[in-house]
Design a protein around this motif. Structure first.
Motif, short mmCIF file in Angstrom:
data_model
loop_
_atom_site.label_atom_id
_atom_site.label_comp_id
_atom_site.label_asym_id
_atom_site.label_seq_id
_atom_site.Cartn_x
_atom_site.Cartn_y
_atom_site.Cartn_z
N ARG A 170 -6.86 13.67 -2.33
CA ARG A 170 -5.81 12.67 -2.08
C ARG A 170 -4.49 13.13 -2.70
NH1 ARG A 170 -7.66 8.91 -5.04
NH2 ARG A 170 -6.24 9.32 -6.76
N ARG A 171 -4.56 13.62 -3.92
CA ARG A 171 -3.35 14.08 -4.61
C ARG A 171 -2.72 15.25 -3.86
NH1 ARG A 171 -5.68 15.31 -9.05
NH2 ARG A 171 -5.77 13.12 -9.68
N ARG A 172 -3.55 16.18 -3.40
CA ARG A 172 -3.05 17.34 -2.68
C ARG A 172 -2.34 16.92 -1.39
NH1 ARG A 172 -7.72 20.53 -0.48
NH2 ARG A 172 -8.22 20.70 -2.69
N VAL A 173 -2.93 15.99 -0.66
CA VAL A 173 -2.35 15.55 0.61
C VAL A 173 -1.04 14.80 0.38
CG1 VAL A 173 -2.68 14.03 2.60
CG2 VAL A 173 -4.55 15.52 1.83
N LEU A 174 -1.01 13.90 -0.59
CA LEU A 174 0.21 13.14 -0.85
C LEU A 174 1.33 14.03 -1.36
CD1 LEU A 174 -1.07 9.75 -2.34
CD2 LEU A 174 -0.68 10.41 0.04
N GLU A 175 0.99 15.03 -2.16
CA GLU A 175 2.01 15.98 -2.62
C GLU A 175 2.54 16.80 -1.45
OE1 GLU A 175 0.05 18.17 -5.68
OE2 GLU A 175 0.39 16.64 -7.23
N LEU A 176 1.67 17.15 -0.51
CA LEU A 176 2.11 17.87 0.68
C LEU A 176 3.09 17.02 1.48
CD1 LEU A 176 2.07 20.06 2.86
CD2 LEU A 176 -0.04 19.01 3.75
N VAL A 177 2.77 15.75 1.64
CA VAL A 177 3.66 14.85 2.39
C VAL A 177 5.04 14.82 1.75
CG1 VAL A 177 4.09 12.44 3.03
CG2 VAL A 177 1.80 13.42 3.34
N GLU A 178 5.10 14.63 0.43
CA GLU A 178 6.40 14.53 -0.24
C GLU A 178 7.18 15.84 -0.16
OE1 GLU A 178 7.70 11.67 -1.46
OE2 GLU A 178 5.88 10.80 -0.60
N ALA B 127 0.83 -1.20 0.00
CA ALA B 127 0.00 0.00 0.00
C ALA B 127 0.87 1.25 0.00
CB ALA B 127 -0.93 -0.01 1.21
N ALA B 128 1.93 1.26 0.83
CA ALA B 128 2.80 2.43 0.89
C ALA B 128 3.52 2.63 -0.43
CB ALA B 128 3.81 2.27 2.02
N ALA B 129 4.04 1.57 -1.01
CA ALA B 129 4.75 1.67 -2.29
C ALA B 129 3.78 2.03 -3.41
CB ALA B 129 5.45 0.36 -2.61
N GLY B 130 2.60 1.45 -3.39
CA GLY B 130 1.62 1.71 -4.44
C GLY B 130 1.10 3.14 -4.42
N ALA B 131 0.86 3.68 -3.23
CA ALA B 131 0.38 5.06 -3.14
C ALA B 131 1.43 6.03 -3.66
CB ALA B 131 0.02 5.39 -1.70
N ALA B 132 2.71 5.70 -3.43
CA ALA B 132 3.78 6.57 -3.92
C ALA B 132 3.96 6.45 -5.43
CB ALA B 132 5.08 6.23 -3.20
N LEU C 225 -2.39 17.85 7.96
CA LEU C 225 -2.86 17.08 6.80
C LEU C 225 -4.37 17.21 6.64
CD1 LEU C 225 -0.72 13.83 7.22
CD2 LEU C 225 -0.29 15.77 5.70
N ALA C 226 -5.09 17.16 7.77
CA ALA C 226 -6.54 17.29 7.71
C ALA C 226 -6.94 18.67 7.18
CB ALA C 226 -7.14 17.05 9.09
N ALA C 227 -6.19 19.70 7.59
CA ALA C 227 -6.50 21.05 7.12
C ALA C 227 -6.29 21.15 5.61
CB ALA C 227 -5.61 22.06 7.84
N ALA C 228 -5.26 20.48 5.09
CA ALA C 228 -5.03 20.49 3.65
C ALA C 228 -6.17 19.82 2.91
CB ALA C 228 -3.71 19.79 3.32
#
Length: 303
Positions: free
Chosen positions: A201-209, A120-125, A221-224
């Motif tokens: 989802r895209r916005r949150v994952l881009e924020l994480v990276e 899941a972690a590799a796939g989401a990335a 993350l919730a605010a984003a």
């Protein structure tokens, strides 16, 4: 092909069978477990030998990549006529799959077991998709030169050596990234229940990276996402397959692995670049995930 001696000490066999459904099925067959090792971060290797047997797997609950090392020409999967095994050929067995096998000749094979969370972690990335819209296909007797190269590296290592196990963890992650990038398939579903909308989802994952070197609290993350923390945590897990904190930690550790392997930057600098408050914070999580401290891991990978 030399036939192995008696089964190794039952303790590792029983431990392996208790954790992995595929290993449990093989443990109740004629198969002989020659060696096995947990290499960290939810990855386990097992080398098996078998002949003149029938076996089957039913929704084992984990994923398995199988590489035939010797023999296999006499192995058949029921319901797949015309497909023939042999040295260097792979089978990919997803967690939910069912299969039945007949072996008419001796064979030796290597299994790489990994769980759904790691994928899941590799796939989401690797994919811009809700994890529920991706699937790991069931595939039998295929060639994959890149996976073969990585698996060959695992075979050559001394599994009893701590430094080799650390190097194997790195190879395991490379193999998982390869499978996530090359083997995961999209299966769009218009009827997903809950989860994050694609643009959120895209916005949150881009924020994480982009902010792995910064504090990444659940509130940020919730605010984003424009959601409450409670609602966001549930929706994130539904879409990504991991809780937010586990996903962020996995991405931090992935960046740390890459920086350790590809640079001479000091540990304190790498810890800061990956969002760890102190080198000891990184060391604690790194050891728990990969089975050894960052310095030993870097030496093992480069050695």
């Amino acid at each position: 092909m030399n036939r192995p001696g008696p089964r190794i000490d039952e303790t590792p066999l029983q431990h392996l069978a208790a954790r992995y459904g595929v290993a449990a099925a093989l443990a109740s067959s004629r198969a002989v477990l020659e060696r096995t090792v947990a290499i960290g971060d939810g990855f386990t290797l097992a080398e098996w030998w078998n002949e003149h047997d029938t076996t089957g797997y039913h929704a084992p609950g984990h994923h398995t990549l199988s590489l035939y090392l010797e023999g296999g020409e006499g192995t058949r999967r029921i319901g797949f006529p015309g497909r023939i095994g042999g040295p260097g050929r792979f089978c990919l067995l997803p967690a939910e799959h069912e299969s039945h096998w007949v072996l008419t000749r001796p064979m030796r094979f290597l299994h790489f077991y990994f769980d759904r969370g790691a994928l899941a972690a590799a796939g989401a990335a690797a994919h811009d998709a809700d994890i529920r819209e991706t699937t790991l296909p069931d595939d039998t007797f295929f060639d994959d030169p890149d996976a073969a190269r990585l698996m060959a590296g695992l075979i050559r290592l001394d599994w009893g050596d701590a430094a080799s196990r650390l190097a194997a963890t790195q190879t395991g992650h490379e193999l998982l990234a390869h499978l996530a990038g090359r083997r995961l398939r999209r299966r769009p579903s218009p009827a997903l229940d809950g989860g994050l909308a694609p643009h959120i989802r895209r916005r949150v994952l881009e924020l994480v990276e982009a902010a792995l070197d910064e504090p990444l609290t659940l509130g940020r993350l919730a605010a984003a996402a424009g959601q409450s923390e409670f609602h966001f945590a549930r929706m994130f897990r539904a879409s990504v397959g991991l809780p937010p904190h586990a996903y962020v930690l996995a991405r931090r550790l992935d960046r740390a692995r890459r920086l350790l392997a590809g640079s001479d930057r000091p540990l304190a600098e790498i810890a800061a670049a990956c969002g760890f408050t102190h080198p000891s914070h990184l060391t604690r999580h790194f050891r728990a995930a990969f089975g050894g401290p960052p310095g030993a891991w870097r030496a093992a990978v480069r050695g």
